[in-house]
Design a protein around this motif. Structure first.
Motif, PDB file in Angstrom:
ATOM      1  N   LYS A 120       0.503  -1.220   0.115  1.00  0.00           N
ATOM      2  CA  LYS A 120       0.444  -0.267   0.031  1.00  0.00           C
ATOM      3  C   LYS A 120       1.057   1.678   0.133  1.00  0.00           C
ATOM      4  CE  LYS A 120      -4.236  -0.739   1.847  1.00  0.00           C
ATOM      5  NZ  LYS A 120      -4.923  -1.383   3.462  1.00  0.00           N
ATOM      6  N   GLN A 121       1.511   1.502   1.014  1.00  0.00           N
ATOM      7  CA  GLN A 121       2.835   2.531   0.921  1.00  0.00           C
ATOM      8  C   GLN A 121       3.378   2.481  -0.023  1.00  0.00           C
ATOM      9  OE1 GLN A 121       1.931   4.642   2.919  1.00  0.00           O
ATOM     10  NE2 GLN A 121       3.908   5.999   3.387  1.00  0.00           N
ATOM     11  N   VAL A 122       4.212   1.500  -1.037  1.00  0.00           N
ATOM     12  CA  VAL A 122       4.809   1.509  -1.467  1.00  0.00           C
ATOM     13  C   VAL A 122       3.830   2.579  -3.533  1.00  0.00           C
ATOM     14  CG1 VAL A 122       6.308   0.058  -4.107  1.00  0.00           C
ATOM     15  CG2 VAL A 122       6.678  -0.436  -1.278  1.00  0.00           C
ATOM     16  N   SER A 123       2.946   2.162  -3.372  1.00  0.00           N
ATOM     17  CA  SER A 123       2.010   2.715  -4.626  1.00  0.00           C
ATOM     18  C   SER A 123       1.300   3.735  -4.254  1.00  0.00           C
ATOM     19  CB  SER A 123       1.019   1.317  -3.972  1.00  0.00           C
ATOM     20  OG  SER A 123      -0.651   2.214  -4.836  1.00  0.00           O
ATOM     21  N   TYR A 124       1.063   4.649  -2.571  1.00  0.00           N
ATOM     22  CA  TYR A 124       1.159   5.869  -2.613  1.00  0.00           C
ATOM     23  C   TYR A 124       2.540   6.141  -2.713  1.00  0.00           C
ATOM     24  CZ  TYR A 124       1.302   9.682   0.420  1.00  0.00           C
ATOM     25  OH  TYR A 124       1.318  10.805   1.495  1.00  0.00           O
ATOM     26  N   LEU A 125       3.729   5.893  -3.200  1.00  0.00           N
ATOM     27  CA  LEU A 125       4.760   7.237  -2.650  1.00  0.00           C
ATOM     28  C   LEU A 125       4.907   6.950  -3.717  1.00  0.00           C
ATOM     29  CD1 LEU A 125       7.139   5.698  -0.269  1.00  0.00           C
ATOM     30  CD2 LEU A 125       6.133   7.564   0.213  1.00  0.00           C
ATOM     31  N   ALA A 126       4.441   6.028  -4.973  1.00  0.00           N
ATOM     32  CA  ALA A 126       4.172   6.198  -6.555  1.00  0.00           C
ATOM     33  C   ALA A 126       3.796   7.276  -7.224  1.00  0.00           C
ATOM     34  CB  ALA A 126       4.482   4.465  -7.274  1.00  0.00           C
ATOM     35  N   LYS A 127       2.780   6.600  -7.064  1.00  0.00           N
ATOM     36  CA  LYS A 127       1.468   8.302  -6.539  1.00  0.00           C
ATOM     37  C   LYS A 127       2.182   9.194  -7.340  1.00  0.00           C
ATOM     38  CE  LYS A 127      -2.564   6.507  -7.753  1.00  0.00           C
ATOM     39  NZ  LYS A 127      -2.419   4.711  -6.624  1.00  0.00           N
ATOM     40  N   ARG A 128       2.830   9.399  -5.890  1.00  0.00           N
ATOM     41  CA  ARG A 128       2.913  10.876  -5.108  1.00  0.00           C
ATOM     42  C   ARG A 128       4.624  11.458  -6.071  1.00  0.00           C
ATOM     43  NH1 ARG A 128       4.982  11.458   0.226  1.00  0.00           N
ATOM     44  NH2 ARG A 128       6.547  13.168  -0.239  1.00  0.00           N
ATOM     45  N   ILE A 129       4.877  10.101  -6.601  1.00  0.00           N
ATOM     46  CA  ILE A 129       6.494  10.623  -7.444  1.00  0.00           C
ATOM     47  C   ILE A 129       6.583  11.195  -9.186  1.00  0.00           C
ATOM     48  CG2 ILE A 129       8.379   9.853  -8.268  1.00  0.00           C
ATOM     49  CD1 ILE A 129       8.750   7.904  -5.423  1.00  0.00           C
ATOM     50  N   SER A 130       4.720  10.414  -9.281  1.00  0.00           N
ATOM     51  CA  SER A 130       4.564   9.814 -10.245  1.00  0.00           C
ATOM     52  C   SER A 130       3.848  11.670 -10.801  1.00  0.00           C
ATOM     53  CB  SER A 130       3.504   9.231 -11.251  1.00  0.00           C
ATOM     54  OG  SER A 130       3.571   8.124 -11.185  1.00  0.00           O
ATOM     55  N   LYS A 131       3.410  11.536  -9.936  1.00  0.00           N
ATOM     56  CA  LYS A 131       3.103  13.473 -10.050  1.00  0.00           C
ATOM     57  C   LYS A 131       3.898  14.393 -10.568  1.00  0.00           C
ATOM     58  CE  LYS A 131      -0.876  16.447  -7.089  1.00  0.00           C
ATOM     59  NZ  LYS A 131      -0.014  16.523  -6.662  1.00  0.00           N
ATOM     60  N   ASP A 156       9.727  -2.727  -6.829  1.00  0.00           N
ATOM     61  CA  ASP A 156       8.272  -2.603  -6.316  1.00  0.00           C
ATOM     62  C   ASP A 156       8.192  -1.623  -6.866  1.00  0.00           C
ATOM     63  OD1 ASP A 156       7.876  -5.326  -6.029  1.00  0.00           O
ATOM     64  OD2 ASP A 156       7.807  -4.643  -3.795  1.00  0.00           O
ATOM     65  N   LEU A 157       8.789  -0.279  -6.996  1.00  0.00           N
ATOM     66  CA  LEU A 157       7.837   0.668  -6.779  1.00  0.00           C
ATOM     67  C   LEU A 157       8.170   1.164  -7.825  1.00  0.00           C
ATOM     68  CD1 LEU A 157       8.207   4.022  -5.208  1.00  0.00           C
ATOM     69  CD2 LEU A 157      10.600   4.234  -5.843  1.00  0.00           C
ATOM     70  N   VAL A 158       9.189   0.885  -9.139  1.00  0.00           N
ATOM     71  CA  VAL A 158       9.489   1.377 -10.162  1.00  0.00           C
ATOM     72  C   VAL A 158       8.536   1.019 -11.504  1.00  0.00           C
ATOM     73  CG1 VAL A 158      11.728   1.873 -10.246  1.00  0.00           C
ATOM     74  CG2 VAL A 158      10.897  -0.138 -10.689  1.00  0.00           C
ATOM     75  N   ARG A 159       8.133  -0.265 -10.897  1.00  0.00           N
ATOM     76  CA  ARG A 159       6.317  -0.676 -11.930  1.00  0.00           C
ATOM     77  C   ARG A 159       5.263  -0.492 -11.222  1.00  0.00           C
ATOM     78  NH1 ARG A 159       7.220  -7.092 -10.420  1.00  0.00           N
ATOM     79  NH2 ARG A 159       8.576  -6.240  -8.707  1.00  0.00           N
ATOM     80  N   GLN A 160       4.991   0.698  -9.814  1.00  0.00           N
ATOM     81  CA  GLN A 160       3.963   1.756  -9.619  1.00  0.00           C
ATOM     82  C   GLN A 160       3.945   3.282 -10.262  1.00  0.00           C
ATOM     83  OE1 GLN A 160       1.433   0.038  -8.216  1.00  0.00           O
ATOM     84  NE2 GLN A 160       1.566  -1.473  -8.039  1.00  0.00           N
ATOM     85  N   LEU A 161       5.381   3.507 -10.682  1.00  0.00           N
ATOM     86  CA  LEU A 161       5.410   4.694 -11.284  1.00  0.00           C
ATOM     87  C   LEU A 161       4.661   4.835 -12.870  1.00  0.00           C
ATOM     88  CD1 LEU A 161       9.164   5.493 -10.746  1.00  0.00           C
ATOM     89  CD2 LEU A 161       7.081   6.175  -9.323  1.00  0.00           C
ATOM     90  N   GLU A 162       3.569   6.001 -12.856  1.00  0.00           N
ATOM     91  CA  GLU A 162       3.191   5.759 -13.955  1.00  0.00           C
ATOM     92  C   GLU A 162       4.524   7.491 -15.548  1.00  0.00           C
ATOM     93  OE1 GLU A 162      -0.242   7.891 -11.653  1.00  0.00           O
ATOM     94  OE2 GLU A 162      -0.899   6.040 -10.935  1.00  0.00           O
ATOM     95  N   ILE A 163       4.969   7.508 -15.027  1.00  0.00           N
ATOM     96  CA  ILE A 163       5.851   8.177 -16.170  1.00  0.00           C
ATOM     97  C   ILE A 163       7.197   7.243 -16.372  1.00  0.00           C
ATOM     98  CG2 ILE A 163       5.325  10.223 -14.980  1.00  0.00           C
ATOM     99  CD1 ILE A 163       7.509  10.193 -12.648  1.00  0.00           C
TER     100      ILE A 163
END
Ligand code: IMP
Ligand code: MG
Length: 173
Positions: free
Chosen positions: A17-28, A51-58
């Motif tokens: 959950k937390q990794v996905s939250y961090l990835a959202k913030r970083i992507s934004k 895990d983090l890079v696979r959740q990035l949207e950029i």
């Protein structure tokens, strides 16, 4: 032989959950910034980073660096570069990804090193922050969890090269 006792501090579910939250913030934050270079510090950051890079949207590039921090009985603390980046940091927006920040010497050293080598920007993302241990004033831009001042293993972090493959984060006695 003495067996080390593990106590689970953060479950696999909470980490995801937390990794996905961090990835959202970083992507934004990086969406309009141009090229992003993720720099992972070996070996502890490898699982968090993957895990983090696979959740990035950029889009991003990925590179690794290896640093050893000699903290002779917690006194001066000497940080040494063992393996350098493959890529040239000049002009890049860099996000350092690290498993845990303790005294902060490793991250301070690396951030200054990359800025000296003309990186365009350098930010820091750590999964774990050991509270009350900081010896340097280093800004953590993205943080996963605070952990107590105990020895932590799992999800990339080791004790004598063991326990990196645990899917959760635990303290060890
Ligand atoms: P600092 O330079 O004192 O902030 O130390 C950071 C480095 O020490 C991290 O990259 C980790 O490799 C290691 N480290 C610090 N605390 C722990 C821990 O509790 N478990 C595993 N490694 C740790
Ligand atoms: Mg490390």
């Amino acid at each position: 032989m003495k067996k080390n006792k593990l106590k689970i501090l953060i479950t696999e579910e909470k980490i995801i959950k937390q990794v996905s939250y961090l990835a959202k913030r970083i992507s934004k934050d990086y969406r309009r910034k141009g090229k992003l270079l993720i720099v992972g510090i070996l070996k502890g950051s490898m699982i968090f980073l993957s895990d983090l890079v696979r959740q990035l949207e950029i889009d991003c590039e990925i590179d690794f660096i290896s640093i050893r921090s000699y903290d002779g009985k917690n006194s001066s603390g000497v940080v040494q570069l063992i393996l350098d980046l493959y890529d040239n940091p000049v002009g890049k927006n860099i996000l350092i990804v690290e498993d845990i920040v303790d005294t902060g010497r490793t991250l301070k050293f690396l951030k200054e090193n990359l800025l000296t080598r003309k990186a365009k920007s350098v930010k820091i993302c750590v999964l774990l922050n050991k509270i009350g241990r900081r010896k340097t004033n280093i800004k953590i831009d993205y943080k996963g969890f605070d952990v107590p001042n105990k020895f932590i293993v799992g999800y990339g972090l080791d004790y004598k090269e063991k326990y990196r493959n645990l899917p959760y984060i635990a303290s060890i006695d």
